[in-house]
Design a protein around this motif. Structure first.
Motif, short mmCIF file in Angstrom:
data_model
loop_
_atom_site.label_atom_id
_atom_site.label_comp_id
_atom_site.label_asym_id
_atom_site.label_seq_id
_atom_site.Cartn_x
_atom_site.Cartn_y
_atom_site.Cartn_z
N ILE A 57 -6.38 8.82 1.14
CA ILE A 57 -6.16 10.27 1.17
C ILE A 57 -5.56 10.74 -0.15
O ILE A 57 -6.01 11.72 -0.75
CB ILE A 57 -5.24 10.65 2.34
N PHE A 58 -4.52 10.05 -0.61
CA PHE A 58 -3.87 10.45 -1.86
C PHE A 58 -4.78 10.25 -3.06
O PHE A 58 -4.74 11.01 -4.03
CB PHE A 58 -2.57 9.66 -2.06
N LEU A 59 -5.60 9.22 -3.00
CA LEU A 59 -6.48 8.91 -4.12
C LEU A 59 -7.57 9.97 -4.28
O LEU A 59 -7.89 10.38 -5.39
CB LEU A 59 -7.12 7.53 -3.91
N ASN A 60 -8.11 10.43 -3.15
CA ASN A 60 -9.24 11.37 -3.22
C ASN A 60 -9.22 12.31 -2.02
O ASN A 60 -10.04 12.19 -1.11
CB ASN A 60 -10.56 10.58 -3.27
N LEU A 102 0.82 -1.20 0.00
CA LEU A 102 0.00 0.00 0.00
C LEU A 102 0.86 1.26 0.00
O LEU A 102 0.55 2.24 -0.68
CB LEU A 102 -0.93 -0.01 1.21
N LEU A 103 1.95 1.24 0.77
CA LEU A 103 2.86 2.39 0.76
C LEU A 103 3.49 2.57 -0.61
O LEU A 103 3.62 3.69 -1.11
CB LEU A 103 3.96 2.19 1.82
N PHE A 104 3.84 1.44 -1.23
CA PHE A 104 4.42 1.49 -2.57
C PHE A 104 3.40 2.01 -3.58
O PHE A 104 3.72 2.83 -4.44
CB PHE A 104 4.90 0.09 -2.97
N CYS A 105 2.15 1.55 -3.47
CA CYS A 105 1.10 2.00 -4.38
C CYS A 105 0.85 3.50 -4.22
O CYS A 105 0.59 4.20 -5.21
CB CYS A 105 -0.19 1.23 -4.13
N SER A 106 0.93 3.99 -2.99
CA SER A 106 0.75 5.42 -2.76
C SER A 106 1.85 6.21 -3.46
O SER A 106 1.58 7.25 -4.09
CB SER A 106 0.78 5.72 -1.25
N SER A 107 3.08 5.73 -3.36
CA SER A 107 4.18 6.44 -4.01
C SER A 107 4.05 6.39 -5.53
O SER A 107 4.28 7.38 -6.22
CB SER A 107 5.53 5.84 -3.58
N ILE A 108 3.64 5.25 -6.08
CA ILE A 108 3.44 5.12 -7.52
C ILE A 108 2.33 6.06 -7.99
O ILE A 108 2.44 6.69 -9.06
CB ILE A 108 3.12 3.67 -7.90
N LEU A 109 1.26 6.16 -7.20
CA LEU A 109 0.16 7.06 -7.54
C LEU A 109 0.66 8.50 -7.64
O LEU A 109 0.33 9.23 -8.58
CB LEU A 109 -0.93 6.95 -6.48
N GLY A 166 6.94 19.33 -3.71
CA GLY A 166 6.07 18.76 -2.69
C GLY A 166 5.63 17.35 -3.00
O GLY A 166 5.75 16.45 -2.16
N ILE A 167 5.13 17.12 -4.20
CA ILE A 167 4.61 15.80 -4.53
C ILE A 167 5.74 14.77 -4.62
O ILE A 167 5.57 13.62 -4.21
CB ILE A 167 3.78 15.84 -5.84
N LEU A 168 6.90 15.18 -5.11
CA LEU A 168 8.03 14.25 -5.17
C LEU A 168 8.54 13.91 -3.78
O LEU A 168 8.90 12.76 -3.50
CB LEU A 168 9.17 14.85 -6.02
N ALA A 169 8.58 14.90 -2.89
CA ALA A 169 9.03 14.65 -1.52
C ALA A 169 8.13 13.63 -0.83
O ALA A 169 8.61 12.69 -0.19
CB ALA A 169 9.06 15.97 -0.73
N ILE A 170 6.82 13.80 -0.97
CA ILE A 170 5.88 12.87 -0.35
C ILE A 170 6.02 11.48 -0.97
O ILE A 170 6.00 10.46 -0.27
CB ILE A 170 4.43 13.38 -0.49
N ALA A 171 6.16 11.43 -2.29
CA ALA A 171 6.30 10.14 -2.98
C ALA A 171 7.54 9.40 -2.50
O ALA A 171 7.50 8.18 -2.26
CB ALA A 171 6.37 10.36 -4.49
#
Length: 222
Positions: free
Chosen positions: A209-212, A51-58, A77-82
């Protein structure tokens, strides 16, 4: 329930089932809970890493899709979170060490509580980094992110602009409630292995959260 998407409902039902069985096994067969249900390299741990990996891929996919239309702060910002989440996924499974049967170096054997190649089990001056940084610091960050930031984001235009500029997703209240409920449920599980379930809940809810997110416009084309 109208505010919940189908994915939200499936995810929450999944957590209810996982935590329900967790409470049952922890109170009826603690050995099974520790050595099978939440064991090292079990489905709970791998589920968290996935799930953590999927969040980063998203997040990486959104960066690739939108980076031409976004400003530098958004990209940073988005790269740092990823990268934070892909780091978390790697740490969760010790960067595939046990999967690929890779032996730890002498340094990690000497300074890691589990003799594994990861940072969160490192021991410095007799104290685990996991307890000092990954647990305590993460707790503070979660309180700010899940409870404080949503309020001030909605109240102050300056905070809203800053958060959106850095592509920080804001939680919806049902996601905050889900975190609070999973935290409360841990009271009914005495085993220290309960934190494996908590990490799984972390993975599920952050993916939602990341999805929606509440400020889903940050993932739209300018």
């Amino acid at each position: 329930m109208k505010t919940l998407t189908l994915v939200d409902k499936i995810a929450y039902i999944f957590l209810i089932i996982i935590f329900g069985f967790g409470i049952y096994y922890a109170n009826s067969n603690l050995t099974y809970f520790d050595e099978v249900y939440t064991k090292e390299d079990g489905f709970v741990e791998y589920g968290t890493a996935l799930l953590l990996f999927c969040s980063s891929i998203l997040l990486f996919s959104r960066f690739i899709k939108l980076q031409k239309t976004k400003k530098t702060l958004w990209k940073l910002g988005i790269l740092a979170i990823a990268f934070v989440f892909i780091f978390g996924a790697g740490e969760e499974i010790s960067w595939g060490q046990r999967i690929f049967n890779i032996e730890s170096s002498a340094y990690f054997k000497e300074n890691n509580a589990q003799a594994e190649t990861n940072l969160h089990n490192m021991v410095v001056n007799g104290k685990k980094i996991n307890k000092l940084i990954f647990s305590q610091l993460l707790t503070v960050i979660l309180i700010i992110y899940l409870l404080i930031l949503p309020f001030i984001y909605r109240k102050f235009a300056g905070i809203k602009k800053l958060v959106d500029n850095f592509a920080v997703p804001i939680v919806k209240w049902h996601q905050t409630i889900a975190f609070l409920l999973t935290t409360a449920i841990l009271v009914f599980i005495s085993s220290n292995r309960k934190w494996e379930l908590y990490e799984l809940a972390f993975g599920v809810i952050f993916f939602l959260i990341f999805l929606n997110p509440f400020n889903k416009e940050i993932y739209e084309t300018n």
